[in-house]
Scaffold this active site. Structure first.
Site, PDB file in Angstrom:
ATOM      1  N   LYS A 120      34.672  44.747  33.210  1.00  0.00           N
ATOM      2  CA  LYS A 120      36.310  44.619  32.925  1.00  0.00           C
ATOM      3  C   LYS A 120      36.586  43.327  32.352  1.00  0.00           C
ATOM      4  CE  LYS A 120      39.599  44.150  35.993  1.00  0.00           C
ATOM      5  NZ  LYS A 120      40.384  44.365  37.190  1.00  0.00           N
ATOM      6  N   ASP A 138      41.548  48.727  34.069  1.00  0.00           N
ATOM      7  CA  ASP A 138      41.850  48.422  35.330  1.00  0.00           C
ATOM      8  C   ASP A 138      42.603  49.534  36.046  1.00  0.00           C
ATOM      9  OD1 ASP A 138      44.368  48.651  34.230  1.00  0.00           O
ATOM     10  OD2 ASP A 138      45.056  46.664  34.923  1.00  0.00           O
TER      11      ASP A 138
END
Length: 211
Positions: A120, A138
């Protein structure tokens, strides 16, 4: 959710916010990398407060190394998991100095090899600092994608793969920011603000609210 709905959703988000940006404050790829590393399980607001004091003192790998772990901790102690994050910041800075000429590498494998940097974080840096059409998933993006049925998946990897497959090329650079902001302020976790949502008529969430 068909491709025509998806295109209209993205078109509306684009019209509302043509040039979306991260809410993390930064002035270089390195500052962005450290801010994203610090933002895990923390709010952007809390990170910005800490880096506003840290970066004027140290905003390069060398100057952060000079601060040391305890020095970094003193600036980020208001952020969750600050002990482990300070360790990762120092380890990351050391690798950048020793292996990358103190520069943030524009390379996924090299980024993910840095302590505290997962897929991420790498996606955020590649997208925001270097303009790659990556999509970092997220909690906000995961929730919004599943709730609206835009891209459903049991985990972040499934959602990321579906987004990469279903988001047209012209929207890929910015969809990460649009979805984060929409999830943060409109499609909130406990009670989505469906009445204030510009894509409510396109969203396939069954339990819509009137707010």
């Amino acid at each position: 959710m068909n491709k025509h709905k998806r295109h209209e959703i993205l078109s509306r988000l684009q019209a509302q916010n043509p040039k979306p940006e991260t809410e993390l404050h930064y002035n270089s790829p390195f500052e962005l990398l450290i801010a994203v590393l610090l933002s895990a399980q923390a709010t952007d607001v809390s990170v910005n407060k800490a880096t506003a004091k840290l970066y004027p003192v140290a905003n390069t790998p060398e100057t952060l190394l000079e601060l040391g772990v305890d020095g970094v901790k003193s600036y980020i102690k208001t952020i969750g998991l600050f002990n482990s994050k300070a360790e990762n910041v120092i380890k990351t800075c050391r690798i950048l100095v020793e292996q990358h000429q103190s520069q943030v590498p524009e390379n996924r494998e090299a980024l993910e090899a840095l302590p505290g940097v997962g897929r991420k974080t790498a996606n955020v840096v590649l997208n925001t600092a270097f303009g790659w059409p990556t999509i970092a998933v997220d909690t906000h993006i995961f929730r919004l994608s599943n709730r609206s049925k835009f891209a459903t998946g049991k985990n972040v990897d499934e959602v990321e793969n579906k987004l990469l497959k279903n988001v047209p090329k012209e929207f890929k650079l910015d969809v990460h920011h649009w979805f984060i902001l929409h999830g943060r302020y409109i499609c909130t976790a406990r009670k989505p603000r469906c009445g204030a949502c510009l894509i409510e008529d396109l969203c396939e969430f069954k339990d819509k609210t009137s707010d």
